[in-house]
Design a protein around this motif. Sequence first.
Motif, short mmCIF file in Angstrom:
data_model
loop_
_atom_site.label_atom_id
_atom_site.label_comp_id
_atom_site.label_asym_id
_atom_site.label_seq_id
_atom_site.Cartn_x
_atom_site.Cartn_y
_atom_site.Cartn_z
N GLN A 274 7.81 -42.98 -13.80
CA GLN A 274 7.36 -42.85 -15.19
C GLN A 274 8.55 -42.79 -16.16
O GLN A 274 8.37 -43.04 -17.36
CB GLN A 274 6.46 -41.62 -15.36
N GLU A 275 9.74 -42.49 -15.65
CA GLU A 275 10.89 -42.48 -16.55
C GLU A 275 11.30 -43.89 -16.97
O GLU A 275 12.18 -44.05 -17.83
CB GLU A 275 12.06 -41.74 -15.90
N PHE A 276 10.68 -44.92 -16.39
CA PHE A 276 10.85 -46.27 -16.93
C PHE A 276 10.37 -46.31 -18.37
O PHE A 276 10.91 -47.06 -19.19
CB PHE A 276 10.11 -47.29 -16.07
N ALA A 277 9.36 -45.49 -18.69
CA ALA A 277 8.90 -45.39 -20.07
C ALA A 277 10.00 -44.83 -20.97
O ALA A 277 10.14 -45.23 -22.13
CB ALA A 277 7.66 -44.51 -20.15
N THR A 278 10.79 -43.90 -20.45
CA THR A 278 11.93 -43.36 -21.21
C THR A 278 12.95 -44.46 -21.45
O THR A 278 13.51 -44.58 -22.55
CB THR A 278 12.55 -42.18 -20.45
N ALA A 279 13.20 -45.27 -20.43
CA ALA A 279 14.12 -46.40 -20.59
C ALA A 279 13.63 -47.33 -21.69
O ALA A 279 14.42 -47.78 -22.54
CB ALA A 279 14.27 -47.15 -19.28
N ALA A 280 12.34 -47.61 -21.71
CA ALA A 280 11.78 -48.49 -22.73
C ALA A 280 11.89 -47.86 -24.12
O ALA A 280 12.22 -48.54 -25.10
CB ALA A 280 10.32 -48.81 -22.40
N GLN A 281 11.62 -46.57 -24.22
CA GLN A 281 11.66 -45.90 -25.52
C GLN A 281 13.05 -45.95 -26.14
O GLN A 281 13.19 -46.07 -27.35
CB GLN A 281 11.20 -44.45 -25.36
N TYR A 282 14.08 -45.86 -25.30
CA TYR A 282 15.45 -45.84 -25.81
C TYR A 282 16.17 -47.17 -25.61
O TYR A 282 17.39 -47.24 -25.78
CB TYR A 282 16.23 -44.70 -25.13
N GLY B 16 6.60 -52.81 -22.02
CA GLY B 16 7.40 -53.68 -22.88
C GLY B 16 8.69 -54.13 -22.26
O GLY B 16 9.56 -54.68 -22.94
N GLY B 17 8.82 -53.94 -20.95
CA GLY B 17 10.03 -54.36 -20.24
C GLY B 17 9.87 -55.73 -19.61
O GLY B 17 8.87 -56.43 -19.81
N HIS B 18 10.87 -56.10 -18.85
CA HIS B 18 10.88 -57.37 -18.13
C HIS B 18 10.52 -57.10 -16.68
O HIS B 18 11.08 -56.20 -16.05
CB HIS B 18 12.27 -58.01 -18.23
N GLY B 19 9.60 -57.87 -16.12
CA GLY B 19 9.20 -57.68 -14.74
C GLY B 19 9.04 -59.00 -14.01
O GLY B 19 8.51 -59.96 -14.59
N GLU B 20 9.51 -59.05 -12.77
CA GLU B 20 9.31 -60.23 -11.93
C GLU B 20 9.03 -59.81 -10.50
O GLU B 20 9.54 -58.78 -10.02
CB GLU B 20 10.54 -61.15 -11.97
N ARG B 21 8.26 -60.62 -9.84
CA ARG B 21 7.93 -60.41 -8.43
C ARG B 21 8.80 -61.33 -7.58
O ARG B 21 8.88 -62.54 -7.84
CB ARG B 21 6.44 -60.71 -8.21
N VAL B 22 9.46 -60.78 -6.57
CA VAL B 22 10.36 -61.54 -5.72
C VAL B 22 9.85 -61.46 -4.28
O VAL B 22 9.84 -60.40 -3.68
CB VAL B 22 11.80 -60.98 -5.79
N GLU B 23 9.43 -62.62 -3.76
CA GLU B 23 8.88 -62.65 -2.40
C GLU B 23 9.81 -63.33 -1.41
O GLU B 23 9.67 -63.12 -0.20
CB GLU B 23 7.52 -63.37 -2.41
N ARG B 24 10.76 -64.13 -1.91
CA ARG B 24 11.68 -64.85 -1.04
C ARG B 24 13.12 -64.62 -1.51
O ARG B 24 13.36 -64.44 -2.71
CB ARG B 24 11.38 -66.35 -1.02
N THR B 25 14.04 -64.68 -0.60
CA THR B 25 15.44 -64.38 -0.90
C THR B 25 15.97 -65.25 -2.03
O THR B 25 16.64 -64.74 -2.95
CB THR B 25 16.31 -64.60 0.35
#
Length: 558
Positions: free
Chosen positions: A452-460, A507-516
Amino acid sequence: MTKQPPINSRTGGQILIDQLVMQGVERVTCVPGESYLAALDALHDSPIDVVICRAEGGAAMMAEAYGKLTGRPGICFVTRGPGATNASHGVHIAMQDSTPMILFIGQVDTGMREREAFQEVDYKAAFGTLAKWVVEIDRPDRIPELVARAFRIAMQGRPGPVVIALPENMLAEQATAIDAPRVEPAKAWPAPADIARLGIMLAAAKRPIVILGGSGWDADGCRAIARFAERFDLPVTTSFRRASLFPAEHPNYAGDLGIGPDPRLKARIANADLILLVGGRLSEMPSSSYALLEIPSPRQALIHVHPGAEELGRVYQPQLAIQASPAAFAVALDELRPTAPPAWSGEAAKAHADYLDWTATPRTLPGDFQYGEVVAWLRDRLPKDAIVCNGAGNYAGWLHRFHRFHTFAAQLAPTSGSMGYGVPAAVIAKRQHPERVVVAFAGDGCFLMNGQEFATAAQYAAAIVVIVVDNAQYGTIRMHQERDYPGRVVGTQLQNPDFALYAKAFGGHGERVERTEQFAPAFERALASGKPAILHCLLDPRAQSHAKDFVPQQVAAP
């Protein structure tokens, strides 16, 4: 007519915050609570940066990480009762990791104590074995005295956490008080006779080795110990999760004495005739469950350097005990020069070659995502001053083995083995060093303990990159479970969310990585986004069976 307070009178809350300003505190972490509103109000007009967190555990871990980065106490405010107990694992990390930290806890009104009032806790009883010192301040005029003492206790000797309880009514009361001056900790320096005896013992040795650990270091001390190693051609190893005390590329570096170390490194220590242990305690993890050296008297001649007198001879009886801060001791070594070519000449180069070999090629894992290859790629891609954070779990074994640290305080990880540490540590690291790349590694179980501290990262707008290694289980426990109770899986399987979508929800950046092959471009996009990011990496659950190299078989670490 209401009597006006003296013109120089302040509330206890204002006196408290004024002390933090006097001590040079630049930021505090907190989860707000009604029990310390007067202190919060005083923060409103102060120059101190207030980092608002989402749970007390994350707030306390951020403060602990700040202490690792700066050498000054990290400051955390939480409310009474559940707020304090939620913060307790941050205090435990600070204790086992020897990190300066001060936890301020709002407390019930002094007139309500001993009644089990709302959220009342006896903090001396609750934190007595977790902290160096616990105190409750009953009078606002004593705040400067006790806060200055807290800073000194947190930093002097073996650094560690202090817990201060603040009764709600005390913070609201008016009082006059003289501010305490900034505390600079007294540093213990080695006696000239100690350095001279060290030189004599070193001259008589045939197979010496240096082990670095603990806290109380700084960049100058790390450079000084490197110069010492060069002059005497000494192999140098770092203790568990202290790898950034010595640059990995240095020709004298012998590797990390952590969980599952290189057998050649263990053999080198076992066969040594002199061990110089600086700053560390050589506790359970780096000592392979206290099996590396004999107790109480090691077969090797042991020189133990530690800032806390109580740690010298606590477990291992040294032939030479030196009470000194690691940084001060390292600088004092500049006076020491070899009088003849060392008998062990060339051993440091051999040890470094072993280290490079041990960390070169990750083994192939089941599945399409080769985690070891990813860590090796990051090793070459990240800037040398990147800060890398992690919590606990099997995923950390690959990181500790295959990543290479180059600069002081580039590694933030709990030697206590506490899960959930990586994300909060990364947030405060990025807040402290916005110009540096900050990467947090977390297992799926580890991430959701303080994710949940990812929300803190987003806030700041703290643009950290979180690499979530998801094998849908508590992998370390599952590994031990399969070893001790094969085929009887219980309590370790997990069903996880889409962590990439989790990042986007804030509001962050997210990606799913399934292969090297997907990882490198995803990582570059994450950095380029300028946002806090999560790379959700899918690791085959069978890969946990390959983690036995990184976890001692007799210890079930989380």
